[in-house]
Write a protein that holds these residues in place. Structure first.
Motif, PDB file in Angstrom:
ATOM      1  N   ALA A 263      23.630 -12.231  23.542  1.00  0.00           N
ATOM      2  CA  ALA A 263      24.656 -12.363  23.401  1.00  0.00           C
ATOM      3  C   ALA A 263      24.731 -13.290  22.067  1.00  0.00           C
ATOM      4  CB  ALA A 263      25.001 -13.761  24.545  1.00  0.00           C
ATOM      5  N   ALA A 264      23.969 -13.477  21.269  1.00  0.00           N
ATOM      6  CA  ALA A 264      24.542 -14.284  20.060  1.00  0.00           C
ATOM      7  C   ALA A 264      24.463 -13.061  18.820  1.00  0.00           C
ATOM      8  CB  ALA A 264      23.000 -15.297  19.428  1.00  0.00           C
ATOM      9  N   SER A 265      23.221 -11.932  18.870  1.00  0.00           N
ATOM     10  CA  SER A 265      23.897 -10.594  18.564  1.00  0.00           C
ATOM     11  C   SER A 265      24.856 -10.171  18.190  1.00  0.00           C
ATOM     12  CB  SER A 265      23.009  -9.690  18.721  1.00  0.00           C
ATOM     13  OG  SER A 265      23.230  -9.397  19.857  1.00  0.00           O
ATOM     14  N   VAL A 266      26.220 -10.620  19.225  1.00  0.00           N
ATOM     15  CA  VAL A 266      27.805  -9.967  19.243  1.00  0.00           C
ATOM     16  C   VAL A 266      28.703  -9.838  17.972  1.00  0.00           C
ATOM     17  CG1 VAL A 266      29.721  -8.939  20.883  1.00  0.00           C
ATOM     18  CG2 VAL A 266      26.781  -9.014  21.233  1.00  0.00           C
ATOM     19  N   VAL A 267      28.944  -9.507  17.149  1.00  0.00           N
ATOM     20  CA  VAL A 267      30.114 -10.137  16.188  1.00  0.00           C
ATOM     21  C   VAL A 267      31.269  -9.783  17.243  1.00  0.00           C
ATOM     22  CG1 VAL A 267      30.817  -9.985  14.087  1.00  0.00           C
ATOM     23  CG2 VAL A 267      28.580  -9.536  13.994  1.00  0.00           C
ATOM     24  N   GLU A 268      31.683 -11.140  17.533  1.00  0.00           N
ATOM     25  CA  GLU A 268      33.176 -10.655  18.034  1.00  0.00           C
ATOM     26  C   GLU A 268      34.068 -12.207  16.313  1.00  0.00           C
ATOM     27  OE1 GLU A 268      31.912 -12.991  21.773  1.00  0.00           O
ATOM     28  OE2 GLU A 268      31.522 -11.503  22.274  1.00  0.00           O
ATOM     29  N   LYS A 269      35.134 -11.526  17.399  1.00  0.00           N
ATOM     30  CA  LYS A 269      36.583 -12.418  16.990  1.00  0.00           C
ATOM     31  C   LYS A 269      36.459 -14.382  16.190  1.00  0.00           C
ATOM     32  CE  LYS A 269      41.481 -13.150  17.200  1.00  0.00           C
ATOM     33  NZ  LYS A 269      42.851 -13.196  18.263  1.00  0.00           N
ATOM     34  N   ARG A 284      23.395 -18.961  16.055  1.00  0.00           N
ATOM     35  CA  ARG A 284      23.614 -18.154  16.733  1.00  0.00           C
ATOM     36  C   ARG A 284      22.532 -17.545  16.468  1.00  0.00           C
ATOM     37  NH1 ARG A 284      28.098 -14.940  14.983  1.00  0.00           N
ATOM     38  NH2 ARG A 284      27.342 -12.986  15.928  1.00  0.00           N
ATOM     39  N   SER A 285      21.401 -17.444  15.019  1.00  0.00           N
ATOM     40  CA  SER A 285      20.800 -17.233  14.191  1.00  0.00           C
ATOM     41  C   SER A 285      19.522 -17.495  15.438  1.00  0.00           C
ATOM     42  CB  SER A 285      20.954 -17.366  13.078  1.00  0.00           C
ATOM     43  OG  SER A 285      22.181 -16.850  12.813  1.00  0.00           O
ATOM     44  N   ALA A 286      19.815 -18.856  15.082  1.00  0.00           N
ATOM     45  CA  ALA A 286      18.512 -19.391  16.278  1.00  0.00           C
ATOM     46  C   ALA A 286      18.298 -18.863  17.253  1.00  0.00           C
ATOM     47  CB  ALA A 286      18.956 -21.080  15.791  1.00  0.00           C
ATOM     48  N   LYS A 287      18.562 -18.738  17.750  1.00  0.00           N
ATOM     49  CA  LYS A 287      18.944 -18.062  19.037  1.00  0.00           C
ATOM     50  C   LYS A 287      17.991 -16.427  19.274  1.00  0.00           C
ATOM     51  CE  LYS A 287      22.817 -20.218  21.228  1.00  0.00           C
ATOM     52  NZ  LYS A 287      23.974 -20.250  22.061  1.00  0.00           N
ATOM     53  N   VAL A 288      18.283 -16.182  18.463  1.00  0.00           N
ATOM     54  CA  VAL A 288      17.889 -14.485  17.900  1.00  0.00           C
ATOM     55  C   VAL A 288      16.206 -14.690  17.484  1.00  0.00           C
ATOM     56  CG1 VAL A 288      17.491 -13.279  16.529  1.00  0.00           C
ATOM     57  CG2 VAL A 288      19.968 -13.482  17.378  1.00  0.00           C
ATOM     58  N   ARG A 289      15.840 -15.673  16.170  1.00  0.00           N
ATOM     59  CA  ARG A 289      15.100 -16.142  15.905  1.00  0.00           C
ATOM     60  C   ARG A 289      13.823 -16.557  17.302  1.00  0.00           C
ATOM     61  NH1 ARG A 289      18.255 -18.461  11.616  1.00  0.00           N
ATOM     62  NH2 ARG A 289      17.249 -21.049  12.218  1.00  0.00           N
ATOM     63  N   ALA A 290      14.878 -17.965  17.833  1.00  0.00           N
ATOM     64  CA  ALA A 290      13.734 -18.413  18.496  1.00  0.00           C
ATOM     65  C   ALA A 290      12.797 -17.026  19.930  1.00  0.00           C
ATOM     66  CB  ALA A 290      14.080 -19.199  20.089  1.00  0.00           C
ATOM     67  N   TYR A 291      14.248 -16.413  20.595  1.00  0.00           N
ATOM     68  CA  TYR A 291      13.340 -15.531  20.730  1.00  0.00           C
ATOM     69  C   TYR A 291      13.007 -14.443  20.645  1.00  0.00           C
ATOM     70  CZ  TYR A 291      13.021 -11.250  23.551  1.00  0.00           C
ATOM     71  OH  TYR A 291      12.705 -10.022  24.120  1.00  0.00           O
ATOM     72  N   VAL A 292      12.163 -14.256  19.617  1.00  0.00           N
ATOM     73  CA  VAL A 292      11.341 -13.156  18.625  1.00  0.00           C
ATOM     74  C   VAL A 292      10.384 -13.784  18.198  1.00  0.00           C
ATOM     75  CG1 VAL A 292      10.723 -12.102  16.380  1.00  0.00           C
ATOM     76  CG2 VAL A 292      13.621 -11.784  17.893  1.00  0.00           C
ATOM     77  N   LEU A 293      10.419 -15.012  18.372  1.00  0.00           N
ATOM     78  CA  LEU A 293       8.900 -16.061  18.257  1.00  0.00           C
ATOM     79  C   LEU A 293       8.514 -15.877  19.626  1.00  0.00           C
ATOM     80  CD1 LEU A 293       7.073 -17.656  16.176  1.00  0.00           C
ATOM     81  CD2 LEU A 293       8.008 -19.551  17.017  1.00  0.00           C
ATOM     82  N   ALA A 294       9.509 -16.608  20.528  1.00  0.00           N
ATOM     83  CA  ALA A 294       8.728 -16.378  22.287  1.00  0.00           C
ATOM     84  C   ALA A 294       8.035 -14.760  22.197  1.00  0.00           C
ATOM     85  CB  ALA A 294       9.770 -16.564  22.818  1.00  0.00           C
ATOM     86  N   ARG A 295       8.413 -14.179  22.042  1.00  0.00           N
ATOM     87  CA  ARG A 295       7.958 -13.190  22.391  1.00  0.00           C
ATOM     88  C   ARG A 295       6.704 -12.375  21.750  1.00  0.00           C
ATOM     89  NH1 ARG A 295      12.232  -8.492  19.690  1.00  0.00           N
ATOM     90  NH2 ARG A 295      10.976  -8.925  18.064  1.00  0.00           N
ATOM     91  N   SER A 296       6.658 -13.105  20.534  1.00  0.00           N
ATOM     92  CA  SER A 296       5.531 -12.430  19.567  1.00  0.00           C
ATOM     93  C   SER A 296       4.180 -13.245  20.583  1.00  0.00           C
ATOM     94  CB  SER A 296       5.618 -12.666  18.089  1.00  0.00           C
ATOM     95  OG  SER A 296       5.586 -14.283  17.628  1.00  0.00           O
ATOM     96  N   LYS A 297       4.635 -14.300  20.549  1.00  0.00           N
ATOM     97  CA  LYS A 297       3.568 -15.284  21.091  1.00  0.00           C
ATOM     98  C   LYS A 297       2.664 -15.521  19.990  1.00  0.00           C
ATOM     99  CE  LYS A 297       3.591 -12.940  25.846  1.00  0.00           C
ATOM    100  NZ  LYS A 297       2.805 -12.743  26.726  1.00  0.00           N
ATOM    101  N   GLY A 298       2.715 -15.976  18.985  1.00  0.00           N
ATOM    102  CA  GLY A 298       2.352 -16.050  17.834  1.00  0.00           C
ATOM    103  C   GLY A 298       1.697 -15.481  16.980  1.00  0.00           C
ATOM    104  N   ILE A 299       1.877 -14.249  17.872  1.00  0.00           N
ATOM    105  CA  ILE A 299       0.655 -12.644  16.744  1.00  0.00           C
ATOM    106  C   ILE A 299       1.870 -12.127  16.038  1.00  0.00           C
ATOM    107  CG2 ILE A 299      -0.589 -10.985  17.426  1.00  0.00           C
ATOM    108  CD1 ILE A 299      -2.054 -12.931  17.827  1.00  0.00           C
ATOM    109  N   CYS A 300       1.643 -11.395  14.640  1.00  0.00           N
ATOM    110  CA  CYS A 300       2.730 -10.848  14.353  1.00  0.00           C
ATOM    111  C   CYS A 300       2.696  -9.041  14.978  1.00  0.00           C
ATOM    112  CB  CYS A 300       1.825 -10.379  12.666  1.00  0.00           C
ATOM    113  SG  CYS A 300       2.620  -8.882  11.597  1.00  0.00           S
ATOM    114  N   GLU A 301       3.989  -9.460  14.832  1.00  0.00           N
ATOM    115  CA  GLU A 301       4.330  -7.737  15.727  1.00  0.00           C
ATOM    116  C   GLU A 301       3.964  -6.352  14.432  1.00  0.00           C
ATOM    117  OE1 GLU A 301       8.252  -9.436  19.013  1.00  0.00           O
ATOM    118  OE2 GLU A 301       8.450  -9.457  16.546  1.00  0.00           O
ATOM    119  N   ALA A 302       3.833  -7.048  13.376  1.00  0.00           N
ATOM    120  CA  ALA A 302       3.967  -5.421  12.899  1.00  0.00           C
ATOM    121  C   ALA A 302       2.075  -5.428  12.810  1.00  0.00           C
ATOM    122  CB  ALA A 302       3.700  -5.765  11.341  1.00  0.00           C
TER     123      ALA A 302
END
Length: 374
Positions: A263-269, A284-302
């Protein structure tokens, strides 16, 4: 097609093509054979610059009797650059404008046009070969009752293009609004006046936009579009800024974090409440970052290695990387943002294999997000 170009095997044919370009002149040479300028992949030989795709296509004709047309084969590192390089004519890739432009420096528009391409007479340029949108701001809007400028909380208010009638989300205006989903970086320039050039202000993100009342060049009332732009940083040129990702104070489930991030990734009026834009952008940026870190489980995704260390609060240290643009800040689609270790971050931005490493990360993130929604 690419298979045709692979039949170009004669260095002398390449030299003959360059000689003809010298004789006719660059523009006449391109017009005669139906090619456009190649600003991204250029052939430099004996102090002169040539359009790599045009030279390759014409050289094919010098060797085989009939020149290739531009539509007959694709250009780029995997085709033209590889073939010409094999014949002893290395093709150089022009760096992303951010790597060459100096913040605060002054440039002439004609030189920017020559190097990157664009639409000279417009205030918003969309260079064909580079993933950027050039935005030019100046005093011209004052005649129509508006002016660009900074707000007290550090937002740059930029009025869209269009002199007659209501402004609409087409051409340059749509390029700004859609820069994130299209993988384009916004670069802002300040017009210093006729003959004085433009000053490069830096890298920006479109946080939101407003529709307001104004007048056109016929002094008629109309709707104008004003973009709220926030200056951002990138690990591509900055070396002393930690882009650490932090979880919110209230730990949520991965599904809840994902829903909030999308929801936070959408640019709106813009929400009309004064002073809200910048705070909303960071939230909104913090929400994306929070999910990305949780998704990674502390492991570099690269590289799949654990975070190099833990912060004082015990959470793993990883950095957000936006795989589709150079900006490393701002809300973005979760499938385009990876939580990666500092080494991989620098490798992507500065390593000889950075482009490939970034591409592999993109594939990994796409697989993760596809799997999470299956």
């Amino acid at each position: 097609m690419t298979s045709k170009l692979s039949l170009l095997t004669s260095p002398d044919a390449v030299k003959a093509a360059m000689a003809e370009c010298d004789q006719l002149g660059r523009d006449d040479f391109l017009e005669q054979y139906g090619y456009k300028r190649s600003r991204l992949y250029q052939l430099h030989h004996h102090g002169k610059t040539y359009d790599s795709k045009a030279i390759a296509g014409v050289a094919y004709g010098k060797q085989h009797g009939s020149a290739l047309r531009a539509k007959d084969f694709s250009g780029g590192a995997a085709t033209v650059a590889r073939v010409l390089g094999r014949l002893g004519f290395p093709v150089n890739e022009t760096p992303h404008p951010i790597a060459s432009l100096v913040k605060g420096a002054t440039y002439l528009r004609k030189n920017l046009l020559e190097q990157y391409g664009g639409q000279l007479q417009k205030g918003i340029w969309t260079p064909r070969e580079f993933p950027v949108v050039f935005i030019f701001t100046g005093d011209s809007g004052k005649a129509y009752g508006y002016s660009d400028g900074w707000t007290e909380d550090g937002i740059f208010r930029y009025t869209g293009e269009g002199q007659s009638g209501d402004m609409t989300f087409t051409t340059g205006n749509e390029a700004i609004r859609g820069h994130r989903k299209n993988g384009k970086d916004l670069l802002l320039f300040e017009d210093l006046g006729k003959g004085k050039g433009v000053r490069y202000t830096g890298l920006f993100e479109c946080a939101s936009w407003d529709e307001m009342s104004g007048i056109d060049k016929e002094k008629k009332s109309r709707k104008i579009i004003v973009f709220n732009l926030i200056p951002v940083k990138t690990a591509a040129i900055d070396t002393d800024i930690p882009f650490e990702i932090a979880l919110p104070n209230e730990i949520q489930s991965l599904d809840e974090l994902r829903e909030a991030a999308y929801a936070a990734s959408v640019v709106e009026k813009a929400i009309s409440k004064a002073g809200n834009t910048k705070r909303s952008w960071y939230e909104r940026s913090a929400k994306v970052r929070a999910y990305v870190l949780a998704r990674s489980k502390g492991i570099c995704e690269a590289c799949d290695e654990p975070a190099p260390f833990r912060k004082k609060d015990g959470s793993p240290y990883l950095e957000p990387h936006h795989t589709s643009r150079l900006a490393d800040e701002g809300p973005d689609h979760p499938a385009w943002v990876g939580a990666i270790c500092p080494t991989c971050h620098r490798r992507i931005h500065s390593g000889i294999d950075g482009t490939n490493w970034n591409r592999l990360l993109q594939e990994r993130l796409e697989a993760k997000e596809t799997h999470s929604h299956s």
